[in-house]
Design a protein around this motif. Structure first.
Motif, PDB file in Angstrom:
ATOM      1  N   GLY A   7       4.060 -18.554 -12.200  1.00 54.45           N
ATOM      2  CA  GLY A   7       4.117 -18.374 -13.771  1.00 54.45           C
ATOM      3  C   GLY A   7       5.398 -18.782 -14.746  1.00 54.45           C
ATOM      4  N   ASP A   8       6.298 -19.356 -14.126  1.00 55.96           N
ATOM      5  CA  ASP A   8       7.482 -19.662 -14.431  1.00 55.96           C
ATOM      6  C   ASP A   8       7.703 -21.770 -15.401  1.00 55.96           C
ATOM      7  OD1 ASP A   8       7.336 -20.815 -11.398  1.00 55.96           O
ATOM      8  OD2 ASP A   8       9.757 -21.321 -11.742  1.00 55.96           O
ATOM      9  N   GLU A   9       8.616 -21.508 -15.774  1.00 62.82           N
ATOM     10  CA  GLU A   9       9.253 -23.145 -16.290  1.00 62.82           C
ATOM     11  C   GLU A   9       7.744 -23.236 -16.839  1.00 62.82           C
ATOM     12  OE1 GLU A   9      13.733 -22.566 -14.427  1.00 62.82           O
ATOM     13  OE2 GLU A   9      11.798 -23.285 -12.773  1.00 62.82           O
ATOM     14  N   ALA A  10       6.853 -23.266 -17.582  1.00 64.71           N
ATOM     15  CA  ALA A  10       5.304 -24.310 -17.678  1.00 64.71           C
ATOM     16  C   ALA A  10       4.932 -25.049 -18.797  1.00 64.71           C
ATOM     17  CB  ALA A  10       4.350 -23.401 -17.290  1.00 64.71           C
ATOM     18  N   PHE A  69       3.916 -12.041 -10.833  1.00 62.78           N
ATOM     19  CA  PHE A  69       4.290 -13.262 -12.094  1.00 62.78           C
ATOM     20  C   PHE A  69       5.904 -13.374 -12.479  1.00 62.78           C
ATOM     21  CE2 PHE A  69      -0.162 -12.175 -13.043  1.00 62.78           C
ATOM     22  CZ  PHE A  69      -0.720 -13.626 -12.825  1.00 62.78           C
ATOM     23  N   TRP A  70       6.477 -14.675 -12.693  1.00 61.13           N
ATOM     24  CA  TRP A  70       7.477 -14.190 -12.976  1.00 61.13           C
ATOM     25  C   TRP A  70       8.132 -13.860 -14.209  1.00 61.13           C
ATOM     26  CZ3 TRP A  70      11.015 -14.831  -9.122  1.00 61.13           C
ATOM     27  CH2 TRP A  70      10.906 -15.522  -8.270  1.00 61.13           C
ATOM     28  N   GLY A  71       9.239 -13.439 -14.837  1.00 63.44           N
ATOM     29  CA  GLY A  71       9.006 -12.950 -16.352  1.00 63.44           C
ATOM     30  C   GLY A  71       8.075 -13.718 -17.408  1.00 63.44           C
ATOM     31  N   TRP A 130      11.493 -10.281 -12.474  1.00 68.25           N
ATOM     32  CA  TRP A 130      12.754 -10.256 -13.480  1.00 68.25           C
ATOM     33  C   TRP A 130      13.716 -11.798 -12.444  1.00 68.25           C
ATOM     34  CZ3 TRP A 130      17.558  -6.978 -13.936  1.00 68.25           C
ATOM     35  CH2 TRP A 130      18.722  -8.277 -14.768  1.00 68.25           C
ATOM     36  N   TRP A 131      13.400 -12.464 -13.307  1.00 68.09           N
ATOM     37  CA  TRP A 131      14.776 -13.982 -12.552  1.00 68.09           C
ATOM     38  C   TRP A 131      15.734 -14.339 -13.885  1.00 68.09           C
ATOM     39  CZ3 TRP A 131      14.971 -18.637 -14.161  1.00 68.09           C
ATOM     40  CH2 TRP A 131      14.325 -18.911 -15.423  1.00 68.09           C
ATOM     41  N   ASN A 132      15.283 -14.084 -14.956  1.00 63.15           N
ATOM     42  CA  ASN A 132      16.261 -15.093 -16.374  1.00 63.15           C
ATOM     43  C   ASN A 132      16.674 -14.557 -16.963  1.00 63.15           C
ATOM     44  OD1 ASN A 132      17.485 -17.062 -17.234  1.00 63.15           O
ATOM     45  ND2 ASN A 132      15.665 -18.556 -18.230  1.00 63.15           N
ATOM     46  N   CYS A 188      21.795 -12.335  -7.791  1.00 64.95           N
ATOM     47  CA  CYS A 188      20.453 -12.450  -6.549  1.00 64.95           C
ATOM     48  C   CYS A 188      20.237 -14.179  -6.829  1.00 64.95           C
ATOM     49  CB  CYS A 188      19.232 -11.871  -7.116  1.00 64.95           C
ATOM     50  SG  CYS A 188      19.833  -9.775  -7.175  1.00 64.95           S
ATOM     51  N   TYR A 189      21.009 -15.302  -6.998  1.00 61.03           N
ATOM     52  CA  TYR A 189      20.068 -16.169  -6.881  1.00 61.03           C
ATOM     53  C   TYR A 189      21.362 -16.462  -6.070  1.00 61.03           C
ATOM     54  CZ  TYR A 189      16.181 -16.582  -9.589  1.00 61.03           C
ATOM     55  OH  TYR A 189      14.324 -17.086 -10.196  1.00 61.03           O
ATOM     56  N   LEU A 190      20.660 -16.624  -4.594  1.00 60.60           N
ATOM     57  CA  LEU A 190      22.245 -16.693  -3.277  1.00 60.60           C
ATOM     58  C   LEU A 190      21.969 -18.658  -3.613  1.00 60.60           C
ATOM     59  CD1 LEU A 190      20.864 -14.355  -1.182  1.00 60.60           C
ATOM     60  CD2 LEU A 190      23.169 -14.343  -2.398  1.00 60.60           C
ATOM     61  N   LEU A 199      16.342 -17.847  -2.158  1.00 57.16           N
ATOM     62  CA  LEU A 199      17.079 -18.725  -2.243  1.00 57.16           C
ATOM     63  C   LEU A 199      16.586 -20.364  -2.595  1.00 57.16           C
ATOM     64  CD1 LEU A 199      19.898 -19.892  -0.842  1.00 57.16           C
ATOM     65  CD2 LEU A 199      19.003 -19.770   1.284  1.00 57.16           C
ATOM     66  N   TRP A 200      17.006 -20.383  -3.695  1.00 51.64           N
ATOM     67  CA  TRP A 200      16.005 -22.015  -3.672  1.00 51.64           C
ATOM     68  C   TRP A 200      16.769 -22.850  -3.079  1.00 51.64           C
ATOM     69  CZ3 TRP A 200      11.744 -20.909  -6.476  1.00 51.64           C
ATOM     70  CH2 TRP A 200      11.151 -20.504  -6.984  1.00 51.64           C
ATOM     71  N   THR A 201      15.609 -23.735  -3.164  1.00 52.84           N
ATOM     72  CA  THR A 201      16.215 -24.943  -2.529  1.00 52.84           C
ATOM     73  C   THR A 201      17.071 -26.577  -3.514  1.00 52.84           C
ATOM     74  OG1 THR A 201      14.162 -25.872  -1.536  1.00 52.84           O
ATOM     75  CG2 THR A 201      15.650 -24.639   0.107  1.00 52.84           C
TER      76      THR A 201
HETATM   77  C1  ACM Z   1      12.817 -19.503 -11.077  1.00 52.35           C
HETATM   78  O1  ACM Z   1      13.899 -19.004 -11.167  1.00 52.35           O
HETATM   79  N1  ACM Z   1      12.134 -20.456 -12.186  1.00 52.35           N
HETATM   80  C2  ACM Z   1      11.714 -18.788 -11.060  1.00 52.35           C
END
Ligand code: ACM
Ligand code: ZN
Length: 532
Positions: A324-327, A374-376, A394-396, A423-425, A470-472
């Protein structure tokens, strides 16, 4: 309190002070407080290093090293837990040396969920738990005690349990592919840090990873759309079942994420008919494009439901993440099917259309008895109502502060906390590739100034817990993951797990240094420790 009779005099004060340090003793006696400050250094040296820090620990006696193979482990638990323990072989995996449970007894006291009481005397170990996770966490604590190179005090009692019920670790296998063994390594790590959810981000613009029998091109094509060597790959159903079972043995539920309607270029390269127009889809090396699943076509909606049916068949956990994020909605603005959907359902705009789509899929998951996460982004502005099995992550924080939390709670949704600060490592310690100085943070910031910590402290029971992610992005390959995770993940696990007052940061940092050898011995490649 345990004070062994056979302590030699040079150990006596250190042992005494260590006992004083146990939380409730400390509160009881001003005399002990005085001793405590006199022997601070000694006790610090003697206290076993356990991360995250247990609620209560008492120890006494000289430090000794124990051979795990000689431990007599007695587990006091309900019968159902005994059966689960007997089914899995996790004890020797965590402790090593073919360590086994030598006796079981029925639990007759009350122990809270996921909590444990661990007693070690010489080579006798007692573990009291009311559920399987409590058992795993007792083992993880025992593993850290046994892994200490100096040994640990001969009598130790730990009474421990979590601060919050949801303690997650998210790994992005969409942008970069990790091997099944790599995934298992991070499941082990999450369990070592007493986390209980592995949030598996399985689809991205750069790759679709889970096999879906009804749509085989999703993996056959979508798993191989990116340019990097380590961006090629997919997980077969057999792989996924293997990972799910492995995680279960470590007390971890897997929450799969099928990110939609955005971040779906790989899927649309495989099946262009699922998009708004049958045009070619560019695979974004970084970020995302406006090529997203069409919300207007019944065929796309039906396909997404079939995909989710297969995902529910693979993952038994209660929670399924639907992204649900960034669409970006540029295509939906032009698409006759999307516009028709807006008209026929009396929707306000394309954001409302995303909510409508999200609601259809969440309701579909409800028929499987699941919750939809869902993402926020979906709650930034109001619109078509999401069903009551919808959960907001919650992320942004950087972009919208706590807007998603406020709006999610106002609509009475459960909330998971993953503020990108801190929290985004994947945000590095120092600027790196696409990450400028404004997207870096230290362990101290993660420990002392984490918005997730403050939100958890509000005590709102609809806030179910915290996930660190941990996004890549920017080709963060498998062998680079440890350098992002450690040591900052220690701080976040402490926020998730430790109840009550936390240690001063300097003391906490010293503790992390003491545990490095243990984590290294478990195959984590920790080659530096930031001291900021
Ligand atoms: C996100 O970082 N786009 C959920
Ligand atoms: Zn469309």
């Amino acid at each position: 309190m345990i004070l062994s009779e056979d302590v030699n005099s040079s150990d006596y004060f250190a042992n005494f002070v260590t006992v004083c340090f146990s939380k409730y003793k400390m509160m009881r006696s001003p005399v002990l407080l005085l001793f405590m400050s006199m022997f601070l250094v000694m006790s610090g040296a003697n206290a076993p290093a356990i991360l995250p820090v247990p609620s209560e620990i008492e120890c006494s006696g000289a430090a000794v090293r124990r051979d795990p193979g000689r431990l007599k482990v007695t587990v006091i638990c309900p019968d159902s837990v005994r059966k689960t323990i007997e089914r899995y072989s996790v004890i020797s995996e965590i402790i090593g040396n073919d360590c086994r449970v030598s006796a079981f007894h029925k639990l007759r006291e009350k122990i809270a969920p996921e909590s444990y009481r661990l007693t070690v005397k010489e080579n006798n170990v007692d573990i009291r738990v009311s559920d399987y996770r409590g058992f795993v966490y007792a083992l993880q604590t025992l593993g850290q005690l046994l892994g200490s190179s100096e040994g640990f005090p001969c009598n130790v009692t730990v009474a421990d349990g979590p601060r919050c019920g949801w303690r997650g670790f998210m790994l992005d296998s969409g942008r970069q592919f990790q091997t099944v063994d790599g995934i298992k390594k991070y499941i082990r790590m999450a369990s070592m840090l007493k986390m209980n959810v592995f949030h598996w981000h399985l689809t991205e613009g750069l790759g679709w990873r889970p096999e879906i029998e009804a749509f085989p091109r999703l993996t056959k094509v979508g798993g191989y759309v990116a340019g990097g060597v380590q961006q090629q790959g997919s997980y077969s159903k057999k792989d996924i079942r293997d990972v799910v079972a492995y995680a279960g043995a470590y007390g971890i539920d897997i929450m799969p994420e099928i990110d939609l309607p955005g971040h779906s270029e790989a899927a649309l390269r495989a099946y262009p008919e699922l998009g708004c127009f049958m045009d070619s889809v560019r695979i974004p090396e970084t970020g995302f494009t406006d090529r997203i699943f069409c919300a207007g076509k019944d065929t796309t909606l039906a396909a997404l439901k079939i995909i989710l049916d297969e995902i529910c068949g693979l993952f038994p956990g209660k929670y399924i993440h639907l992204g649900g994020d960034e669409a970006p909605k540029g295509q939906w603005e032009k698409c006759p099917d999307c516009q028709n959907r807006i008209r026929t359902n009396g929707l306000k705009d394309t954001h409302d259309l995303q909510l409508w789509l999200s609601a259809q899929l969440a309701s579909h998951l409800k028929t499987h008895g699941r919750k939809a996460v869902f993402w926020g982004d979906v709650v930034y502005s109001p619109g078509y109502p999401l069903p009551d099995n919808s959960v907001i992550q919650w992320w942004n924080y950087r972009g919208h502060r706590d807007l998603a939390v406020k709006n999610a709670l106002a609509a009475n949704h459960e909330v998971i906390l993953s503020p990108n600060y801190y929290c985004y490592l994947n945000f590095p310690l120092e600027p790196w590739r696409g990450y400028g100085p404004e997207r870096t943070f230290t362990m101290k910031e993660a420990y002392l100034s984490n918005p997730a910590d403050a939100a958890l402290a509000s005590g709102d029971r609809r806030i179910i817990g915290v996930t660190c992610a941990l996004w890549t992005d920017y080709n963060l390959t498998q062998e680079m993951l440890d350098s992002r995770l450690f040591p900052r993940i220690f701080a976040i696990s402490e926020i998730m797990w430790h109840k009550g007052e936390r240690k001063q940061f300097d003391e906490f940092r010293m503790l992390t240094e003491k545990t490095l050898d243990y984590f290294r011995s478990k195959d984590f490649d920790i080659d530096y420790l930031q001291t900021k």
